[in-house]
Design an enzyme around this catalytic site. Structure first.
Site, PDB file in Angstrom:
ATOM      1  N   PRO A  12       1.127  -1.147  -0.092  1.00 12.45           N
ATOM      2  CG  PRO A  12       0.277  -1.237   1.948  1.00 12.45           C
ATOM      3  CD  PRO A  12       1.270  -1.602   1.077  1.00 12.45           C
ATOM      4  CG  MET A  13       3.677   1.999  -1.842  1.00  7.69           C
ATOM      5  SD  MET A  13       4.436   2.279  -2.933  1.00  7.69           S
ATOM      6  CE  MET A  13       3.871   0.937  -4.222  1.00  7.69           C
ATOM      7  CD  GLN A  65      -2.633  -0.050   5.185  1.00  8.38           C
ATOM      8  OE1 GLN A  65      -2.073   1.664   4.080  1.00  8.38           O
ATOM      9  NE2 GLN A  65      -1.321  -0.844   5.415  1.00  8.38           N
ATOM     10  CB  CYS A  95       1.509   4.785   8.307  1.00 11.15           C
ATOM     11  SG  CYS A  95       2.022   6.757   8.081  1.00 11.15           S
ATOM     12  CG  HIS A 166       8.279  -1.417   7.406  1.00 11.09           C
ATOM     13  ND1 HIS A 166       8.059  -0.225   7.008  1.00 11.09           N
ATOM     14  CD2 HIS A 166       9.826  -1.891   6.320  1.00 11.09           C
ATOM     15  CE1 HIS A 166       9.308   0.061   6.413  1.00 11.09           C
ATOM     16  NE2 HIS A 166      10.545  -0.857   6.301  1.00 11.09           N
ATOM     17  N   GLY A 228       6.904  -2.971  -2.540  1.00  6.96           N
ATOM     18  CA  GLY A 228       6.730  -1.242  -2.815  1.00  6.96           C
ATOM     19  C   GLY A 228       7.482  -0.357  -3.331  1.00  6.96           C
TER      20      GLY A 228
END
Ligand SMILES: Cc1cc2nc3c(=O)[nH]c(=O)nc-3n(C[C@H](O)[C@H](O)[C@H](O)COP(=O)(O)O)c2cc1C
Length: 334
Positions: A12-13, A65, A95, A166, A228
């Protein structure tokens, strides 16, 4: 039937993995699992839902997300996502941005495993689709091996379907989110050990994955990898995913063929009032390393934003590739 594992995922970005980007990536790989940008529960509940959550049926398998930390709201959003046909909902626990911390979600939730577990349990109770969490290996001072183990244990007890990790801890102050994607260093061993300690939980490794040979070596230790920036910046890498990781042919043999296949989609979208650049901005890196890539990129970046830009603009940009005779070495920095 949607292909249903997390073997290879596209991260997800925000600002990047919008619906146009996802449609384009799906042309390059039929099997990768694709994630939306993070959307907050407040936006899903109070915002322009039709616009925020729209996706093309071709995108499956696609995960929404969510950013949030209120179990009831997350359950409501998960139900909305499932009813719309999403294949998965994923909770963002990774995040580090200030804005996100003020809303008490994102990476700061790693310090509150019980709350994350409540969120997961509430979502699981409201939907049948997969409910997953994307987290970091640690935050600030909560970065001992036992912190991550405890977080994982508690979230696993809530029946999370997969944990995407991550492999870099998050610093919640002093670093920008961008810096937090480079510093501190990645620690893959930590993720491998987590998998070894939780063999029944699907663990997906994220961070710094750039090629498929590297993906394959991670896959010997974990259940999936998530790529990503490398996927976004050089999307042609995705053409290898289906043959290399899933043993099925790619839908298109070359980036050129994939770009051609995007044209009917662009025509459809232009007719609905979408601007050309909203789609082609995701395509700029497609020909990296191919002669003429720099000219393609430059032309498309400047021309696609002009009023009236359309398919002819894209075709002209593609023509620059064919016209170019620059040797590969010279254009690899394009
Ligand atoms: C432009 C950009 C936006 C991002 N937005 C999100 C996001 O919305 N949600 C999320 O969980 N991670 C987000 N990330 C982090 C990525 O999902 C991923 O964890 C990170 O980039 C590390 O993977 P990579 O090294 O393969 O890029 C973002 C990363 C970038 C570069």
């Amino acid at each position: 039937m949607h292909y249903n594992t997390h073997l290879f995922c596209i991260a997800p970005m925000m600002e990047w993995t919008d619906r146009h980007c996802r449609f384009f990536h799906r042309l390059l790989t039929r099997r990768a699992r694709i994630y939306t940008e993070m959307i907050t529960t407040a936006a899903v509940i109070h915002g322009d839902r039709a616009r925020l959550l729209a996706f093309d049926p071709a995108e499956h398998p696609v995960a929404l997300q969510l950013g949030g930390s209120e179990p009831k709201e997350l359950a409501q959003c998960a139900k909305i996502a499932a009813d719309l046909g999403y294949d998965e909902v994923n909770l963002n626990v990774g995040c580090p941005s200030d804005r996100v911390q003020q809303g008490r979600f994102g990476a700061c939730l790693m310090a509150e495993p019980r709350l994350v577990a409540d969120c997961v349990a509430a979502m699981k109770a409201s939907v049948k689709i997969a409910v997953t969490v994307k987290c970091r290996i640690g935050i600030d001072d909560h970065d001992g091996e036992e912190d991550l183990d405890e977080f994982t244990r508690v979230v696993q007890e809530a029946s999370v379907d997969a944990l995407i990790v991550h492999a870099r801890k998050a610093w919640l102050s002093g670093l920008s989110p961008r810096e937090n994607r480079e510093i501190p260093p990645l620690d893959y061993e930590r993720v491998y050990r987590l998998k070894a300690a939780h063999p029944r939980l699907a663990i997906v490794l994220n961070g710094g994955v750039t090629d498929l040979a590297q993906s394959a070596s991670h896959l010997a230790r974990v259940d999936g990898v998530m790529m990503g920036r490398a996927a976004y910046q050089e999307p042609r890498r995705l053409l290898d995913v289906d043959p290399f990781l899933f043993g099925v042919p790619a839908q298109f043999v070359s980036p050129q063929a994939a770009a051609q296949a995007l044209i009917p989609y662009i025509e459809r979208e232009l007719a609905r009032g979408t601007r050309l650049n909203a789609i082609t901005r995701h395509v700029l890196g497609l020909f990296r390393g191919v002669p003429g890539a720099r000219a393609f990129r430059r032309y498309l970046a400047t021309e696609a934003i002009k009023p009236g830009a359309g398919i002819a603009t894209l075709r002209a940009a593609l023509g620059l590739l064919r016209a170019s005779e620059a040797p590969l070495a010279q254009s690899s920095a394009a």
